[in-house]
Design a protein around this motif. Sequence first.
Motif, short mmCIF file in Angstrom:
data_model
loop_
_atom_site.label_atom_id
_atom_site.label_comp_id
_atom_site.label_asym_id
_atom_site.label_seq_id
_atom_site.Cartn_x
_atom_site.Cartn_y
_atom_site.Cartn_z
N VAL A 163 0.81 -1.22 0.01
CA VAL A 163 0.08 -0.09 -0.01
C VAL A 163 0.74 1.33 0.18
O VAL A 163 2.12 1.09 0.40
N SER A 164 0.11 2.60 -0.28
CA SER A 164 1.00 3.68 -0.37
C SER A 164 1.57 4.41 0.81
O SER A 164 2.24 5.27 0.85
N PHE A 165 0.98 3.77 1.76
CA PHE A 165 1.31 4.55 3.27
C PHE A 165 2.22 3.46 4.24
O PHE A 165 1.81 2.20 4.27
N ASP A 166 2.74 4.26 5.24
CA ASP A 166 3.49 3.27 6.37
C ASP A 166 2.56 3.93 7.61
O ASP A 166 2.94 3.27 8.76
N SER A 167 1.67 4.66 7.53
CA SER A 167 1.11 4.81 8.88
C SER A 167 -0.27 5.61 8.58
O SER A 167 -0.52 6.10 7.54
N LEU A 168 -1.26 5.32 9.60
CA LEU A 168 -2.67 6.00 9.53
C LEU A 168 -2.90 6.78 10.70
O LEU A 168 -2.58 6.24 11.78
N ILE A 169 -3.42 7.91 10.81
CA ILE A 169 -4.03 8.51 11.89
C ILE A 169 -5.46 8.69 11.90
O ILE A 169 -6.19 8.93 10.77
N ILE A 170 -6.12 7.95 12.81
CA ILE A 170 -7.61 7.94 12.72
C ILE A 170 -8.15 8.85 13.70
O ILE A 170 -7.98 8.63 14.90
#
Length: 306
Positions: A237-244
């Motif tokens: 996937v294009s990201f290494d982290s998510l802020i929810i």
Amino acid sequence: MIKIFKIILISQLIILFNYQGSLAREKIKIGLLVPLTGKDSVIGQSITKATRLAVNKIGDELIEIIPKDTNSNPDKTFDSALELQELGVKIIIGPVFQKNLKKLDQITNIKFLSLTNKIQNNSKNIISTGINANSQLLTIKKFINQNKIKKTIFLTPNVDYKNEIKKSIKSSKIKIMRNYFYDSEPTKLTKQIEKITNYKRRKQNLIDEIFRLEKSDEPNKEILIEKLKKRDTIGKVSFDSLIIADFEESLKSVTTSLLYTDISPKKKYFITLNQWFDESLLKETSSQPIYFPSVNKKNYENFKNE
């Protein structure tokens, strides 16, 4: 949640006492605007109790707390504030909810220390004392920099505080690839997360690779196929982290959808806003580790047990 208010209230009362106590050693009247009737009465009664415990902790008889009911209604809140004004109150803790601030800008000679963390469009006599999104994003920004995280996406529920999140992203200057807005309804949410994570393509990649191996002459292909069948997807996937930017059950729905689409917190950073050590969240082992800004946990545990 009430323990959060207790911490905030004690901090406020200590500041107020030090400020007003330095002016005169006379009784300090502090108003308290909380819902004592209606659907939120349990919250109001608990906050009133927490306030009295906070006053006892400070241990000064000069502080007088005067509770008034808001009924979680802007008009009732305004009327109660006027009653406190008649009693000579200059400082009011509350109200709890953003909607009840609606008419309080008309009472300019009183300072309101609102328990909401919403900071949008507040008048000069209203101070939001909750932990707002901007301060949290600054802490998260520091965490991202310390861990050399480069590709972050933001997930924001399509709810009333989404505009505050947008403004806080801009003002904190946190670097994100994109801010996605999602629907909290589970079925719609899962489909949106599938799209964000390119799940269908990654799932198809797995199917295609198994099919290729089955048709190939590669040695040990049976072993390779068996290993692949234990996987859910193939592909990055294009990201290494998510802020929810979510809380409680809605947050759990997001993490569940991410796990369904083969996005694991063991491979990608799951970051969220302050959860105040929500025990039900911490017990969700499949969603761990999950990172969020907070007070020191040991100190928090010691304090809430007092």
